[in-house]
Write an enzyme that holds these catalytic residues in place. Structure first.
Site, PDB file in Angstrom:
ATOM      1  CE  LYS A 261       0.780   1.099   4.391  1.00  0.00           C
ATOM      2  NZ  LYS A 261       0.726   2.218   5.300  1.00  0.00           N
ATOM      3  NE  ARG A 327       6.106   8.237   8.177  1.00  0.00           N
ATOM      4  CZ  ARG A 327       6.750   7.464   9.047  1.00  0.00           C
ATOM      5  NH1 ARG A 327       7.932   6.989   8.766  1.00  0.00           N
ATOM      6  NH2 ARG A 327       6.241   7.164  10.219  1.00  0.00           N
TER       7      ARG A 327
HETATM    8  N1  LIG Z   1       4.227   5.987  11.588  1.00  0.00           N
HETATM    9  C1  LIG Z   1       3.128   5.389  11.233  1.00  0.00           C
HETATM   10  O1  LIG Z   1       2.058   5.989  11.162  1.00  0.00           O
HETATM   11  C2  LIG Z   1       3.162   3.914  10.974  1.00  0.00           C
HETATM   12  C3  LIG Z   1       1.959   3.217  11.030  1.00  0.00           C
HETATM   13  C4  LIG Z   1       1.964   1.846  10.802  1.00  0.00           C
HETATM   14  C5  LIG Z   1       3.162   1.212  10.513  1.00  0.00           C
HETATM   15  N2  LIG Z   1       4.325   1.914  10.456  1.00  0.00           N
HETATM   16  C6  LIG Z   1       5.573   1.169  10.184  1.00  0.00           C
HETATM   17  O2  LIG Z   1       6.288   1.038  11.403  1.00  0.00           O
HETATM   18  C7  LIG Z   1       7.692   0.920  11.120  1.00  0.00           C
HETATM   19  C8  LIG Z   1       8.455   1.894  12.001  1.00  0.00           C
HETATM   20  O3  LIG Z   1       8.062   3.184  11.669  1.00  0.00           O
HETATM   21  P1  LIG Z   1       8.026   4.384  12.713  1.00  0.00           P
HETATM   22  O4  LIG Z   1       6.995   5.323  12.200  1.00  0.00           O
HETATM   23  O5  LIG Z   1       7.886   3.896  14.112  1.00  0.00           O
HETATM   24  O6  LIG Z   1       9.508   4.985  12.578  1.00  0.00           O
HETATM   25  P2  LIG Z   1       9.950   6.494  12.174  1.00  0.00           P
HETATM   26  O7  LIG Z   1      10.134   6.581  10.709  1.00  0.00           O
HETATM   27  O8  LIG Z   1       9.043   7.460  12.847  1.00  0.00           O
HETATM   28  O9  LIG Z   1      11.335   6.664  12.919  1.00  0.00           O
HETATM   29  C9  LIG Z   1      12.546   6.142  12.463  1.00  0.00           C
HETATM   30  C10 LIG Z   1      13.111   5.283  13.576  1.00  0.00           C
HETATM   31  O10 LIG Z   1      14.289   4.649  13.095  1.00  0.00           O
HETATM   32  C11 LIG Z   1      15.284   4.766  14.087  1.00  0.00           C
HETATM   33  N3  LIG Z   1      16.597   4.637  13.458  1.00  0.00           N
HETATM   34  C12 LIG Z   1      17.313   5.584  12.790  1.00  0.00           C
HETATM   35  N4  LIG Z   1      18.483   5.052  12.393  1.00  0.00           N
HETATM   36  C13 LIG Z   1      18.490   3.759  12.800  1.00  0.00           C
HETATM   37  C14 LIG Z   1      19.409   2.689  12.669  1.00  0.00           C
HETATM   38  N5  LIG Z   1      20.571   2.830  12.032  1.00  0.00           N
HETATM   39  N6  LIG Z   1      19.082   1.483  13.216  1.00  0.00           N
HETATM   40  C15 LIG Z   1      17.908   1.309  13.848  1.00  0.00           C
HETATM   41  N7  LIG Z   1      16.992   2.283  14.016  1.00  0.00           N
HETATM   42  C16 LIG Z   1      17.277   3.500  13.483  1.00  0.00           C
HETATM   43  C17 LIG Z   1      15.032   6.108  14.720  1.00  0.00           C
HETATM   44  O11 LIG Z   1      15.633   6.182  15.986  1.00  0.00           O
HETATM   45  C18 LIG Z   1      13.510   6.074  14.813  1.00  0.00           C
HETATM   46  O12 LIG Z   1      13.097   5.398  15.977  1.00  0.00           O
HETATM   47  C19 LIG Z   1       7.838   1.166   9.623  1.00  0.00           C
HETATM   48  O13 LIG Z   1       7.934  -0.074   8.967  1.00  0.00           O
HETATM   49  C20 LIG Z   1       6.541   1.843   9.237  1.00  0.00           C
HETATM   50  O14 LIG Z   1       6.184   1.605   7.893  1.00  0.00           O
HETATM   51  C21 LIG Z   1       4.353   3.251  10.701  1.00  0.00           C
END
Ligand SMILES: NC(=O)c1ccc[n+]([C@@H]2O[C@H](COP(=O)([O-])OP(=O)(O)OC[C@H]3O[C@@H](n4cnc5c(N)ncnc54)[C@H](O)[C@@H]3O)[C@@H](O)[C@H]2O)c1
EC number: 1.1.1.8
Length: 376
Positions: A261, A327
């Site tokens: 998606k 996003r």
């Molecule tokens: N944000 C949403 O609304 C949402 C909803 C459902 C699913 N998701 C999924 O959840 C997953 C996580 O997304 P998110 O929104 O929590 O993250 P995010 O994009 O908000 O944040 C990025 C994260 O990656 C970490 N990071 C940066 N460099 C890193 C490294 N080298 N090693 C490990 N971690 C590192 C950062 O500290 C941060 O916690 C993704 O697969 C996303 O698609 C997100």
């Protein structure tokens, strides 16, 4: 001991009808509260109405959240609150935080002192029983349930660090959206984790924009899980009045929906950037859904691929919300309007958050090429 001193707080009043034979009441209560199930057993001797019974009581399950971004922090809010109220789970929920400095302070220190992830989920308090831990092995080694919620590009390194250092019978659940392009074609992220760590995996995907979930606005979500008991336990850990969980068996279809998606959302963003209207965007969404179904029918080989799964939150609902609010849509629109690169826009617009759509599109392209399916 009498009824009131029974170790299960739910025992007294609710569970022991006075007219019921003690032994059958005991066994039904223990099954109801899961005291006899689970890998770790602690014998509990109970003297009840002059009789002595020997029971086993499962230790509360320790939960660790691997990741602390926008979604990781929103789910920590839910899991922390549920764990604090449910005797099946240990009170403390550890959350692995990729350490960084925010305004001269360590993010873990900010979370543990102020109970807020000021960088990735500002404006929302996390429950005080959520403990931020910067060391991945320390955070995860004693966990019975591991919740994986990091951008998919980091999963390989994270698993390498955890390998051989976690409980062999831990249950994993992946909230990560994306796929891996392995040497043999498509690999689900849950399969990558399962192979590297040898643990049983489930997934959770749905129309769940993190900020709205953290705001406690009503939404639904889907857990994909092959084992009914695991599904029920994970649902107890995740569900709230405003975050409604449905459990389905087709875990691979649920996960594929979550990954694909984001590609459609990039298309929806291009549509917005080019100034097309809602009708055009609806066409992009409909055609995108058709392609998601076609892709799943080829690549999800673990079991049936039923249309019903696409009608769950992980399917059509997540697709719609991502094509309007996510996003990936936002950055794709800016890509058209500004002519800047995706990398530049990610840095400018997302404050450290990661985009999944463009990377997943590249991976899916290679997977299709590998299978000679580009024409489709
Ligand atoms: N944000 C949403 O609304 C949402 C909803 C459902 C699913 N998701 C999924 O959840 C997953 C996580 O997304 P998110 O929104 O929590 O993250 P995010 O994009 O908000 O944040 C990025 C994260 O990656 C970490 N990071 C940066 N460099 C890193 C490294 N080298 N090693 C490990 N971690 C590192 C950062 O500290 C941060 O916690 C993704 O697969 C996303 O698609 C997100």
């Amino acid at each position: 001991m009498d009824d009131r001193t029974w170790p299960c707080p739910q025992w007294a009043d609710q569970c022991l009808p006075p007219d019921r034979p003690i032994k059958s009441a005991c066994s039904s209560v223990c099954l109801l509260h899961n005291h006899t199930a689970g890998p770790q057993r602690q014998p509990v001797q109970v003297h009840l109405r002059s009789s002595v019974y020997l029971f086993t009581m499962a230790a509360p399950k320790k939960v660790c959240i691997i990741g602390s971004g926008n979604w990781g922090s929103a789910i920590a809010k839910i899991v922390g609150a549920n764990a604090a109220q449910n005797s099946k789970f240990d009170d403390t929920v550890k959350m692995w935080v990729f350490e960084e400095s925010v305004n001269g302070r360590k993010l873990t220190e900010i979370i543990n002192t102020d109970h807020e992830n000021v960088k990735y989920l500002p404006g929302h308090k996390l429950p005080a029983n959520v403990l931020a831990v910067p060391d991945l092995v320390e955070a995860s080694s004693d966990a019975d349930i591991l919740v994986f919620v990091i951008p998919h590009q980091f999963i390989g390194k994270v698993c390498e660090t955890m390998k051989g250092k976690i409980k062999g019978d831990a249950l994993g659940i992946s909230l990560i959206k994306g796929v891996d392009e392995g040497p043999d074609g498509l690999k689900l992220i849950s399969d990558v984790i399962q192979e590297k760590l040898g643990i049983t995996m489930s997934v959770l995907m749905g129309a769940n924009i993190a900020n709205e979930v953290a705001d406690e606005k009503f939404c639904e979500t889907t857990i994909g899980c092959k084992n009914k008991n695991h599904g029920a336990l994970l649902k107890e850990l995740m569900q709230t009045n405003n975050f409604r969980v449905t459990v389905v068996e087709e875990y691979d279809v649920v996960e594929i929906c979550g990954a694909l998606k984001n590609i459609v959302a990039v298309g929806a963003g291009f549509c917005d950037g080019l100034g097309f209207g809602d009708n055009t965007k609806a066409a992009v969404i409909r055609l995108g859904l058709m392609e998601m179904i076609a892709f799943a029918r080829i690549f999800c080989t673990a079991g049936p691929v039923s249309s019903a799964t696409f009608l769950e939150s992980c399917g059509v609902a997540d697709l719609i919300t991502t094509c309007y609010g996510g996003r990936n849509r936002k950055v794709a629109e800016a890509f058209v309007k500004t002519g800047k690169s995706i990398e530049e826009l990610e840095k400018e617009m997302l404050n450290g958050q990661k985009l999944q759509g463009p990377a997943t599109a590249a991976e899916v392209y290679l997977i299709l090429k590998h299978k000679n399916l580009i024409d489709k």
